[in-house]
Scaffold this motif. Structure first.
Motif, short mmCIF file in Angstrom:
data_model
loop_
_atom_site.label_atom_id
_atom_site.label_comp_id
_atom_site.label_asym_id
_atom_site.label_seq_id
_atom_site.Cartn_x
_atom_site.Cartn_y
_atom_site.Cartn_z
N GLN A 1 4.38 -9.28 -2.52
CA GLN A 1 4.72 -8.03 -1.76
C GLN A 1 4.70 -6.93 -2.99
O GLN A 1 4.80 -5.87 -2.71
CB GLN A 1 6.38 -8.15 -1.72
N ASN A 2 4.21 -7.39 -4.22
CA ASN A 2 4.03 -6.49 -5.22
C ASN A 2 2.44 -5.64 -5.08
O ASN A 2 1.42 -6.38 -5.07
CB ASN A 2 3.78 -7.22 -6.65
N PRO A 3 2.29 -4.37 -4.82
CA PRO A 3 1.07 -3.85 -4.63
C PRO A 3 0.23 -3.70 -5.82
O PRO A 3 -0.88 -3.43 -5.73
CB PRO A 3 1.71 -2.37 -4.18
N GLN A 4 0.74 -3.89 -6.79
CA GLN A 4 -0.10 -4.01 -8.19
C GLN A 4 -0.81 -5.17 -8.43
O GLN A 4 -1.63 -5.49 -8.93
CB GLN A 4 0.63 -3.86 -9.36
N ARG B 1 -3.23 -8.40 -7.13
CA ARG B 1 -4.10 -8.70 -5.79
C ARG B 1 -3.70 -9.94 -5.20
O ARG B 1 -3.11 -10.74 -5.73
CB ARG B 1 -5.60 -9.12 -6.46
N SER B 2 -4.08 -9.83 -3.84
CA SER B 2 -3.50 -11.29 -3.01
C SER B 2 -4.14 -12.41 -3.52
O SER B 2 -3.78 -13.44 -3.42
CB SER B 2 -4.08 -10.82 -1.61
N GLN C 1 -3.04 6.46 -8.78
CA GLN C 1 -2.88 5.31 -7.90
C GLN C 1 -4.06 4.37 -7.91
O GLN C 1 -3.30 3.11 -7.84
CB GLN C 1 -2.88 6.13 -6.19
N LYS D 1 -3.14 0.06 -9.20
CA LYS D 1 -3.62 -1.04 -8.51
C LYS D 1 -4.80 -1.59 -9.21
O LYS D 1 -5.39 -2.68 -8.78
CB LYS D 1 -3.90 -0.60 -7.18
N GLU E 1 -7.77 -0.84 -9.56
CA GLU E 1 -8.91 -0.49 -8.82
C GLU E 1 -9.77 0.59 -9.81
O GLU E 1 -10.13 1.46 -9.28
CB GLU E 1 -8.43 -0.01 -7.50
#
Length: 716
Positions: free
Chosen positions: A234-237, A239-240, A589, A593, A595
C-alpha cells in the motif's frame, strides 16, 4: 505536467536520510549496468535529498563487497591461469580502486565508497558484524545447524558458492546458472537440491558432507513478513515488483513433482511427514505436495529420493545462512560451539551500510576532535586506505549527528536502498526479518528495485557473447552528463529497458558505394539512441543559460539599463511563477516515487517551455524602441533568470557538473543556491536573503561561445 499540483499535496520527507547503492563484487571493475542501473539513480536521489533536506542530513554509502566465493574463484583462476602473484587482499584492493575511479568519472557523490574488507571501514565492519551476530544470538534467533556441503574429493577441499555449478531446483526458475545454495536470480535452496552439480575446480561431481554453521531463523518471521509485505503493497513509494516478489517467498513449503513419477510417489507417500497433495488441474504436467513447514519438506527429500521420485521446490522461507567455512571472510565470534568460520558475504553485505555510516561518522568525530561516544570509539578502529588506492572524495563538511542510531533507528530518519530486482529476497526478506529480530528499532528500508538494464536488447552479462562495455569505455564516445541523463530517462522503475549505444552497435545496416558492409556504428543514417537527451543539455539548457548571462552582459556601445552585469530586479510574470511552481511540485512527486524518468521529463518540458517564453518575449521586446523596449527586455530577463535558477536546481542531481558551473556564473553560494529552502522564493527574495539588494547582484562574466554542456569530442 498535465495534472495540476497543489502545495497542500506535497510529500513528506524525513529529517535525515541514508541512501545506499548495492555493492559490486570486488573481482572486477564496473560495467555500465552497475553505473547506469544503480549508482546513477542512487546518486540522483542522494543529490536531490541533499538539496531538499540539507547536505548535512544525508549520508550516501556504498562500497566494494570484498568477500564471497565469486571473488575467491576469480582470484584462483587469475593465479592459476595468469600467474598472478599478489594476495587476495591486494587483488580486491586493486579492483576497488578501479571501481572508485569509475564512480569519480561519473560524478557519483558517495559520502563513502568503502570496502567491507578495506580500510577505513574494515575494522569497524568487523566490529559491527560481531555486535549483530551476538545480538541475534542473545535474541534466540540464530543457532547451529548441521547441513550438507559439497566436497571435492579429488581436490581434497570443501566447495563454496561459485565453486559448484548446476541448475536451479526452484520451480519455474529461468536462471542460466545455479551454484552451491543459490542461483544467479537469488533463489535460495539446500545444497542437496542443486540439479547436476559439478565442481568448478576439477569438473568432478562433488559429494556432500556434513558441516556446522550458524543460521538465522527466518521462517519464524513468516507472520511478521506477511503483515509487513501487505503494508508495503500500500506504500506509494514502493514499486509493486517489490511486494509481489516478496509475496512469492511467503507461500507454504511445497514440492512440485511431475506426473510421470506419480506411481513412485504413491509407493512412498505413507513414509512422508504430514502433507497434502494438490492434484494437477487441466493439462498441468505436475502435482503439488504441501507441507506444514520447511522442516517437513526437507525431511521428505530423502524419502522421495530413495523412492526414485524427482522433484522441484517452491519458494518458501528457509533458515538464512550466516556463516561459512572459508578463510577469506569477516571473522565471527564463537556462538553455540561453532568455531573457525567466517561470515557469509550476503548477510554481512546487508549490514555493511551501517558499518559505512559509522565510518563516515567516525571520520567526522576524528576531524572534530570528539573523544567520547561510539563515533569516537570507531575512529580509534579506523585505519588508513592503501596509499596508492583511488578513493571517492570525502565531503568537506560535518554531518548533523555523530550517533549512528539517529540515522538508522530514529522515527525522523529514513533509509533508501537502490538495488537490482534480483536482490529483493536479500534486502526485503532476509534483511527485514533480521532488522526486526535485532530489537534495536532499526528503520526498515524503502527499497527502489530497478529492472534490468539490458544491453542491445539482451541481459547484460560479462560472460555473454557480446559482453557489456566497461563503464569507463563509454566515456571514449559520450560525456558523463550525456550518459547520466540517458540512463535516468529509461524508466527502469517500470520495465527492463535496452541500452543500445550506437558506438557499440555492430549490426549491418547497409552497404557503401563499393558494396562493402556498413555497420550501424559507422552509418550516418542511424540515430544514436544514447544521445536522445543530449539535445536538451547541449541545446535547450545551454541556450537558456547563455541567453540570461549574455543578456545582462556589459556591451560596448549598448547603454540599455539591463546591460550592467547584474540580475535585474523585478517580479516574474504570473505565468512564469505558476510554471515554476508546477514544475517543482511535479518533480518532487516524481522523486518521491523514485520515478527518475518522470523527473527528467518534467525538467525537459519546463526547460523547453522556458526557452519558448524567452524567445517570444525577447523577440517582442526587440520590436519596440526606447523605454518600452528596455522595460520589456528587463521583464523577459527577470522571467528567464527565474526559470534558469529553478531549472538548474531541479537538474542538479541529473547533470551536476553543468549545473554547478551555471551556479558558478550566477556567483551565488552553491549551498544556498541549490537549497530547496529557497526554491519557491523569487529571485529578489533570494538575493535579499543573502544580504544583497535586488538588482545589484553581479553575475560572473560569461566568455564568448561558452558551453555549460558540451558534446563529446567524437560527436563533432
Amino acid at each position: 505536467m498535465a495534472s495540476k499540483y497543489s502545495m497542500n499535496d506535497r510529500p513528506s520527507w524525513p529529517r535525515r536520510a541514508i541512501v545506499t547503492a548495492g555493492e559490486p563484487y570486488g573481482n572486477k571493475g564496473l560495467h555500465f549496468g552497475h553505473v547506469g542501473g544503480v549508482f546513477v539513480p542512487a546518486d540522483f536521489f542522494a543529490r536531490f535529498l541533499r538539496d531538499r533536506l540539507g547536505r548535512e542530513n544525508v549520508i550516501f554509502t556504498s562500497g566494494t563487497d570484498c568477500y564471497g566465493s565469486p571473488i575467491m574463484e576469480s582470484y584462483r583462476k587469475l593465479k592459476e591461469n595468469e600467474g598472478y602473484d599478489k594476495s587476495i587482499g591486494e587483488y580486491v584492493e586493486s579492483n576497488h580502486s578501479r571501481q572508485a575511479a569509475t564512480l569519480n568519472n561519473y560524478n557519483i557523490s558517495c559520502d563513502i565508497y568503502g570496502g567491507s574488507g578495506l580500510e577505513p571501514a574494515a575494522q569497524i565492519h568487523n566490529e559491527v558484524t560481531a555486535e549483530i551476530i551476538e545480538r541475534l544470538h542473545e535474541q534466540g534467533t540464530i543457532s547451529k545447524r548441521s547441513t550438507l556441503q559439497f566436497h571435492d574429493a579429488k581436490a581434497g577441499t570443501f566447495l563454496n558458492g561459485r565453486q559448484v555449478i548446476g541448475r536451479c531446483p526452484i520451480q519455474g526458475c529461468k536462471s542460466e546458472k545455479a551454484y552451491a545454495d543459490e542461483c544467479d536470480l537469488g533463489h535460495q535452496f539446500e545444497p542437496e537440491e542443486l540439479i547436476a552439480p559439478k565442481s568448478q575446480l576439477t569438473g568432478e561431481v562433488p559429494e556432500l558432507r556434513p558441516v556446522d554453521n550458524l543460521y538465522f531463523d527466518l521462517p519464524a518471521y513468516l507472520d511478521f513478513m506477511k503483515t509487513y509485505t501487505a503494508k508495503l503493497a500500500q506504500n506509494p513509494q514502493v514499486r509493486s515488483v517489490v511486494s509481489k516478489t516478496m509475496e512469492e517467498w511467503l507461500l507454504p513449503a511445497q514440492l512440485y513433482i511431475q506426473n510421470k513419477f506419480r506411481e513412485a510417489f504413491d509407493a512412498v507417500e505413507d513414509q512422508l511427514p504430514e502433507h497434502t497433495v494438490l492434484e494437477p488441474e487441466g493439462n498441468k504436467s505436475s502435482f503439488t505436495v504441501t507441507f506444514p513447514s520447511w522442516k517437513e519438506r526437507d525431511d521428505a527429500h530423502a524419502v522421495l529420493a530413495n523412492g526414485g521420485v524427482r522433484f522441484r521446490s517452491g519458494k518458501a522461507l528457509v533458515p538464512f545462512r550466516i556463516t561459512g567455512n572459508i578463510d577469506w571472510g569477516v571473522p565471527v565470534p564463537e556462538v553455540d560451539g561453532v568455531t573457525d568460520v567466517t561470515c557469509w558475504c550476503w548477510p554481512e553485505s546487508l549490514w555493511a551500510p551501517i558499518s559505512y555510516t559509522r565510518t563516515v561518522l567516525a571520520r567526522d568525530a576524528k576531524a572534530a576532535g570528539v573523544t567520547e561516544g561510539v563515533a569516537a570509539q570507531d575512529a580509534a578502529l579506523m585505519g588508513e586506505p592503501a596509499a596508492d588506492s583511488t578513493q571517492v572524495p570525502a565531503p568537506t563538511y560535518q554531518h548533523s549527528s555523530l550517533d549512528w542510531r539517529d540515522w538508522w533507528c530514529s522515527d525522523d530518519a529514513q533509509i533508501y536502498q537502490f538495488i537490482g530486482q534480483d536482490n529483493i529476497y536479500f534486502y526485503c526478506i532476509a534483511q527485514t526479518a533480521m532488522w526486526e529480530a535485532l530489537g534495536w528499532d532499526l528503520t526498515q528500508s524503502t527499497v527502489s528495485a530497478c529492472y534490468h538494464l539490458l544491453y542491445m536488447g539482451k541481459k547484460a552479462s560479462s560472460s555473454s557473447q557480446t559482453p557489456p562495455p566497461p563503464a569507463d569505455d563509454l566515456l571514449n564516445h559520450y560525456t558523463c552528463e550525456q550518459m547520466r541523463a540517458h540512463w535516468l530517462s529509461l524508466g527502469l522503475s517500470e520495465k527492463p529497458v535496452s541500452f543500445s549505444p550506437k558506438a557499440y552497435d555492430t549490426r549491418v545496416t547497409g552497404k557503401d558505394k563499393n558494396g562493402n558492409e556498413v555497420r550501424a556504428c559507422d552509418d550516418k543514417r542511424v540515430i544514436d539512441p544514447a544521445l536522445k537527451e543530449s539535445a536538451l543539455l547541449t541545446g535547450v539548457f545551454n541556450r537558456l543559460a547563455r541567453s540570461c548571462f549574455y543578456g545582462v552582459a556589459v556591451k560596448e556601445g549598448d547603454e540599455s539599463p539591463y546591460r550592467n552585469g547584474c540580475i535585474p530586479a523585478g517580479t516574474a510574470s504570473a505565468t512564469v511563477v505558476e510554471a515554476a511552481q508546477q514544475a517543482v511540485l511535479a518533480f518532487e512527486q516524481a522523486m518521491y516515487k523514485f520515478e527518475t524518468h518522470r523527473a527528467l521529463a518534467v525538467c525537459d518540458d519546463y526547460l523547453r517551455a522556458a526557452n519558448k517564453r524567452w524567445s517570444d518575449a525577447s523577440k517582442a521586446a526587440n520590436k519596440l524602441e526606447g523605454e518600452p523596449a528596455n522595460a520589456a527586455m528587463t521583464q523577459a530577463l527577470v522571467d528567464a533568470f527565474t526559470e534558469l535558477r529553478v531549472a538548474t536546481v531541479l537538474m542538479h542531481g541529473i547533470v551536476p557538473a553543468g549545473c554547478e558551473l551555471i551556479c558558478e556564473y550566477f556567483d551565488f553560494d552553491p549551498v544556498a543556491f541549490f537549497s530547496w529552502d529557497n526554491i519557491f522564493a523569487s529571485t529578489d527574495e533570494f538575493v535579499e536573503s543573502l544580504g544583497e539588494k535586488p538588482g545589484e547582484h553581479r553575475v560572473k562574466p560569461l566568455p564568448p561561445r561558452f558551453d555549460f554542456f558540451s558534446k563529446h569530442e567524437s560527436q563533432y
